[in-house]
Design a protein around this motif. Structure first.
Motif, PDB file in Angstrom:
ATOM      1  N   CYS A  14       4.776   3.193  -9.584  1.00 53.54           N
ATOM      2  CA  CYS A  14       4.230   3.943 -10.719  1.00 53.54           C
ATOM      3  C   CYS A  14       5.354   4.561 -11.561  1.00 53.54           C
ATOM      4  O   CYS A  14       6.284   5.146 -11.014  1.00 53.54           O
ATOM      5  CB  CYS A  14       3.302   5.041 -10.189  1.00 53.54           C
ATOM      6  N   VAL A  15       5.262   4.402 -12.884  1.00 52.26           N
ATOM      7  CA  VAL A  15       6.267   4.985 -13.785  1.00 52.26           C
ATOM      8  C   VAL A  15       5.661   6.149 -14.575  1.00 52.26           C
ATOM      9  O   VAL A  15       6.203   6.564 -15.597  1.00 52.26           O
ATOM     10  CB  VAL A  15       6.843   3.924 -14.751  1.00 52.26           C
ATOM     11  N   ALA A  16       4.555   6.659 -14.088  1.00 48.59           N
ATOM     12  CA  ALA A  16       3.911   7.838 -14.670  1.00 48.59           C
ATOM     13  C   ALA A  16       3.674   7.689 -16.172  1.00 48.59           C
ATOM     14  O   ALA A  16       3.899   8.626 -16.945  1.00 48.59           O
ATOM     15  CB  ALA A  16       4.729   9.095 -14.365  1.00 48.59           C
ATOM     16  N   CYS A  17       3.203   6.504 -16.588  1.00 51.37           N
ATOM     17  CA  CYS A  17       2.971   6.267 -18.017  1.00 51.37           C
ATOM     18  C   CYS A  17       1.747   7.036 -18.514  1.00 51.37           C
ATOM     19  O   CYS A  17       1.607   7.277 -19.709  1.00 51.37           O
ATOM     20  CB  CYS A  17       2.800   4.779 -18.279  1.00 51.37           C
ATOM     21  N   GLY A  18       0.840   7.359 -17.606  1.00 52.05           N
ATOM     22  CA  GLY A  18      -0.339   8.139 -17.990  1.00 52.05           C
ATOM     23  C   GLY A  18      -1.523   7.316 -18.435  1.00 52.05           C
ATOM     24  O   GLY A  18      -2.553   7.868 -18.837  1.00 52.05           O
ATOM     25  N   LEU A  19      -1.419   5.985 -18.375  1.00 51.44           N
ATOM     26  CA  LEU A  19      -2.535   5.151 -18.847  1.00 51.44           C
ATOM     27  C   LEU A  19      -3.757   5.236 -17.929  1.00 51.44           C
ATOM     28  O   LEU A  19      -4.885   5.299 -18.389  1.00 51.44           O
ATOM     29  CB  LEU A  19      -2.091   3.687 -18.972  1.00 51.44           C
ATOM     30  N   CYS A  20      -3.522   5.216 -16.623  1.00 46.34           N
ATOM     31  CA  CYS A  20      -4.695   5.197 -15.724  1.00 46.34           C
ATOM     32  C   CYS A  20      -5.524   6.486 -15.797  1.00 46.34           C
ATOM     33  O   CYS A  20      -6.746   6.404 -15.889  1.00 46.34           O
ATOM     34  CB  CYS A  20      -4.327   4.791 -14.307  1.00 46.34           C
ATOM     35  N   LEU A  41      -2.336  13.206 -12.476  1.00 49.78           N
ATOM     36  CA  LEU A  41      -0.941  12.752 -12.585  1.00 49.78           C
ATOM     37  C   LEU A  41      -0.096  13.859 -13.191  1.00 49.78           C
ATOM     38  O   LEU A  41      -0.438  14.407 -14.236  1.00 49.78           O
ATOM     39  CB  LEU A  41      -0.872  11.497 -13.466  1.00 49.78           C
ATOM     40  N   TYR A  99       0.550  12.474  -7.827  1.00 43.62           N
ATOM     41  CA  TYR A  99      -0.392  11.405  -8.180  1.00 43.62           C
ATOM     42  C   TYR A  99      -1.503  11.450  -7.138  1.00 43.62           C
ATOM     43  O   TYR A  99      -1.259  11.255  -5.953  1.00 43.62           O
ATOM     44  CB  TYR A  99       0.290  10.030  -8.179  1.00 43.62           C
ATOM     45  N   CYS A 148      -2.817  -0.835 -15.673  1.00 47.53           N
ATOM     46  CA  CYS A 148      -1.476  -0.446 -15.194  1.00 47.53           C
ATOM     47  C   CYS A 148      -0.405  -1.465 -15.597  1.00 47.53           C
ATOM     48  O   CYS A 148      -0.467  -2.625 -15.193  1.00 47.53           O
ATOM     49  CB  CYS A 148      -1.501  -0.290 -13.671  1.00 47.53           C
ATOM     50  N   PRO A 149       0.584  -1.066 -16.384  1.00 49.38           N
ATOM     51  CA  PRO A 149       1.598  -2.023 -16.838  1.00 49.38           C
ATOM     52  C   PRO A 149       2.556  -2.456 -15.727  1.00 49.38           C
ATOM     53  O   PRO A 149       3.249  -3.459 -15.859  1.00 49.38           O
ATOM     54  CB  PRO A 149       2.355  -1.237 -17.925  1.00 49.38           C
ATOM     55  N   GLU A 150       2.613  -1.709 -14.655  1.00 48.33           N
ATOM     56  CA  GLU A 150       3.542  -2.015 -13.556  1.00 48.33           C
ATOM     57  C   GLU A 150       2.851  -2.684 -12.371  1.00 48.33           C
ATOM     58  O   GLU A 150       3.484  -2.918 -11.338  1.00 48.33           O
ATOM     59  CB  GLU A 150       4.199  -0.710 -13.060  1.00 48.33           C
ATOM     60  N   ALA A 182       0.957  -1.287 -10.362  1.00 52.71           N
ATOM     61  CA  ALA A 182       1.233  -0.340  -9.276  1.00 52.71           C
ATOM     62  C   ALA A 182      -0.047   0.074  -8.554  1.00 52.71           C
ATOM     63  O   ALA A 182      -0.144  -0.036  -7.336  1.00 52.71           O
ATOM     64  CB  ALA A 182       1.936   0.891  -9.841  1.00 52.71           C
ATOM     65  N   ILE A 183      -1.025   0.536  -9.325  1.00 54.89           N
ATOM     66  CA  ILE A 183      -2.259   1.015  -8.677  1.00 54.89           C
ATOM     67  C   ILE A 183      -3.289  -0.114  -8.616  1.00 54.89           C
ATOM     68  O   ILE A 183      -3.427  -0.886  -9.567  1.00 54.89           O
ATOM     69  CB  ILE A 183      -2.815   2.282  -9.395  1.00 54.89           C
TER      70      ILE A 183
HETATM   71  S1  SF4 Z   1      -1.066   3.090 -15.152  1.00 58.30           S
HETATM   72 FE1  SF4 Z   1       0.243   2.495 -13.431  1.00 58.30          FE
HETATM   73  S2  SF4 Z   1       2.287   3.157 -14.024  1.00 58.30           S
HETATM   74 FE2  SF4 Z   1       0.847   4.204 -15.383  1.00 58.30          FE
HETATM   75  S3  SF4 Z   1       0.450   6.188 -14.381  1.00 58.30           S
HETATM   76 FE3  SF4 Z   1      -1.124   4.775 -13.675  1.00 58.30          FE
HETATM   77  S4  SF4 Z   1      -0.321   3.886 -11.781  1.00 58.30           S
HETATM   78 FE4  SF4 Z   1       1.392   4.830 -12.851  1.00 58.30          FE
END
Ligand code: SF4
Ligand code: SF4
Length: 168
Positions: free
Chosen positions: A72-78, A89, A104, A121-123, A125-126
């Motif tokens: 997770c890069v804490a982008c805030g999208l989710c 977050l 998180y 999620c762009p990474e 991750a989740i």
């Molecule tokens: S969308 Fe992915 S990268 Fe962005 S905050 Fe959520 S888990 Fe982290």
């Protein structure tokens, strides 16, 4: 539409219930020898002709990189897209300017398992997971923090694919 009343005539002669009883018994005996569909849960969780779909959206799982750190890069999208508002977050930033989650958390009790967090999620991750055994004795137990999310090891959901709408 007009409402009508249908009148059924009473049977004239006395009827016997033996035939109906025998029919019912025959049906019962038929089921005695039919294939059993009951599964002895929790000892048995899948059968050759029944298992959880790969698209099942259940307990979340956070992916980690090769060093074991959350992706997770804490982008805030989710948390932004979450319709149940159940993702908490708090973003942090290291000395190189890389963002990471200080906090998180996902409240699995409020989650509606829509899978939007995984899709957005762009990474990658989740993820929602192919897992459902997340019962707890207290409500607080449903709040999964980052450490708990990264510890999950179940399969992740493949979600719905427009190229394969029936999932075959
Ligand atoms: S969308 Fe992915 S990268 Fe962005 S905050 Fe959520 S888990 Fe982290
Ligand atoms: S599955 Fe849906 S409701 Fe649950 S945390 Fe993700 S976005 Fe929110």
């Amino acid at each position: 539409m007009a409402i009508t009343v249908k009148t059924l005539p009473r049977p004239e002669a006395e009827s016997s219930y033996v035939r109906a009883t025998l029919k019912g018994m025959a049906l019962t005996f038929q089921h005695l020898f039919a294939k059993k569909w009951t599964m002895q849960y929790p000892e048995q969780k899948a059968a050759p002709d029944w298992q959880l779909s790969k698209r099942w959206r259940g307990t979340h799982r956070m992916a980690v990189d090769e060093t074991g750190k959350s992706k997770c890069v804490a982008c805030g999208l989710c948390p932004q897209v979450c319709p149940a508002n159940c993702i908490k977050l708090v973003a942090g930033e290291d000395e190189k300017g890389n963002r990471y989650p200080l906090v998180y958390e996902i409240d699995e009790f409020r989650c509606v398992f829509c899978g939007y967090c995984q899709e957005v999620c762009p990474e990658e991750a989740i993820h929602v997971g192919v897992h459902y055994e997340n019962a707890e004795y207290a409500r607080e137990g449903f709040v999964y923090d980052l450490a708990r999310l990264t510890r999950q090891s179940h399969e992740v959901s493949s979600l719905w694919d427009p190229a394969d709408p029936r999932g075959e």
